[in-house]
Design an enzyme around this catalytic site. Sequence first.
Site, PDB file in Angstrom:
ATOM      1  N   SER A  62       0.884  -1.628   0.105  1.00 35.11           N
ATOM      2  CA  SER A  62       0.015  -0.368   0.220  1.00 35.11           C
ATOM      3  C   SER A  62       0.998   1.439  -0.431  1.00 35.11           C
ATOM      4  O   SER A  62       1.833   1.188   0.438  1.00 35.11           O
ATOM      5  CB  SER A  62      -1.326   0.129   1.476  1.00 35.11           C
ATOM      6  OG  SER A  62      -1.745  -1.065   1.130  1.00 35.11           O
TER       7      SER A  62
HETATM    8  N1  SAH Z   1      -0.201  -4.704   3.608  1.00 37.80           N
HETATM    9  C1  SAH Z   1      -0.214  -5.027   2.616  1.00 37.80           C
HETATM   10  C2  SAH Z   1      -1.149  -4.898   1.246  1.00 37.80           C
HETATM   11  C3  SAH Z   1      -0.806  -6.176   0.717  1.00 37.80           C
HETATM   12  S1  SAH Z   1      -2.410  -6.226  -0.252  1.00 37.80           S
HETATM   13  C4  SAH Z   1       0.694  -4.102   2.056  1.00 37.80           C
HETATM   14  O1  SAH Z   1       1.683  -2.816   2.439  1.00 37.80           O
HETATM   15  O2  SAH Z   1       2.250  -4.876   1.778  1.00 37.80           O
HETATM   16  C5  SAH Z   1      -3.137  -6.967  -0.320  1.00 37.80           C
HETATM   17  C6  SAH Z   1      -3.433  -8.513   0.126  1.00 37.80           C
HETATM   18  O3  SAH Z   1      -4.207  -9.439   0.457  1.00 37.80           O
HETATM   19  C7  SAH Z   1      -2.362  -9.245  -0.855  1.00 37.80           C
HETATM   20  O4  SAH Z   1      -1.365 -10.119  -0.154  1.00 37.80           O
HETATM   21  C8  SAH Z   1      -3.445 -10.543  -0.243  1.00 37.80           C
HETATM   22  O5  SAH Z   1      -3.040 -11.805  -1.270  1.00 37.80           O
HETATM   23  C9  SAH Z   1      -3.876 -10.676   0.701  1.00 37.80           C
HETATM   24  N2  SAH Z   1      -5.378 -11.400   0.259  1.00 37.80           N
HETATM   25  C10 SAH Z   1      -6.575 -11.173   0.070  1.00 37.80           C
HETATM   26  N3  SAH Z   1      -7.384 -11.582   0.256  1.00 37.80           N
HETATM   27  C11 SAH Z   1      -7.443 -12.441   1.500  1.00 37.80           C
HETATM   28  C12 SAH Z   1      -8.033 -13.522   2.245  1.00 37.80           C
HETATM   29  N4  SAH Z   1      -8.910 -13.452   2.190  1.00 37.80           N
HETATM   30  N5  SAH Z   1      -7.292 -13.584   3.102  1.00 37.80           N
HETATM   31  C13 SAH Z   1      -6.229 -13.763   3.778  1.00 37.80           C
HETATM   32  N6  SAH Z   1      -5.533 -12.582   2.709  1.00 37.80           N
HETATM   33  C14 SAH Z   1      -6.341 -11.752   1.513  1.00 37.80           C
END
Ligand code: SAH
Length: 217
Positions: A62
């Site tokens: 993010s």
């Molecule tokens: N906070 C992280 C954001 C990553 S993007 C950062 O800044 O690096 C959001 C993430 O949510 C992705 O890695 C995706 O694989 C994960 N995601 C999507 N659906 C999910 C679910 N049902 N359970 C766990 N993770 C999930």
Amino acid sequence: MDRYKKQRTRMVETQIKARDITDIRVLKVMDTIPRHLFIDEGLIDQAYNDSPLPIDGHQTISQPYIVALMTQALELKGNERILEIGTGSGYQTAVLASLADRVFSIERIASLSANARKIIDKLNFYNVALRVGDGSYGWKDEAPFDAIITTAAAPEIPQYLIEQLAAGGRMVVPVGSRDVQTLYKLTRSLENPQEITREDLGECRFVSLIGESGWKK
Ligand code: SAH
């Protein structure tokens, strides 16, 4: 002092402090955590830019401002147990771990979780539990949580997560379509725990939550 310290301080000054982030603890932590370690080596020069960046599995780390905004909304004092859905790079996880007692973070893509584990260990955080799976269901054995953060977009407020929010607890979650969402802050009343209030923190764009409370693919 690492060689990115100057860039990091500039990020905090121009992208975070200059906007509406006033929580001193959040500002301080974001000036400390080496964001460049959570990013692919090929993109390292962009680590402190005012934007999200691609990580493995077609996901994103993010934008720094969004991390600050969501973290500030959780109103952390230091003694909280936090649930995070979407570990991704682990950067937001590290920010939370610096500001609270324990962080429980769930990621559906195993390789991302494994990579986040490596960096979090390297930075000597001992208060982070990671799990691979569908975070829609929350982490029942460890509930309730004082704060819950979902860093993937949901079509509706995920019900299992709301159920795991403690009395007085705060939850931030992007809710909307696959393209654009509203960032919501939900607060469960301390005096009257059945009561949940909702605040709109503005428009945002997150990758999709995939699973029971999300999209199917
Ligand atoms: N906070 C992280 C954001 C990553 S993007 C950062 O800044 O690096 C959001 C993430 O949510 C992705 O890695 C995706 O694989 C994960 N995601 C999507 N659906 C999910 C679910 N049902 N359970 C766990 N993770 C999930």
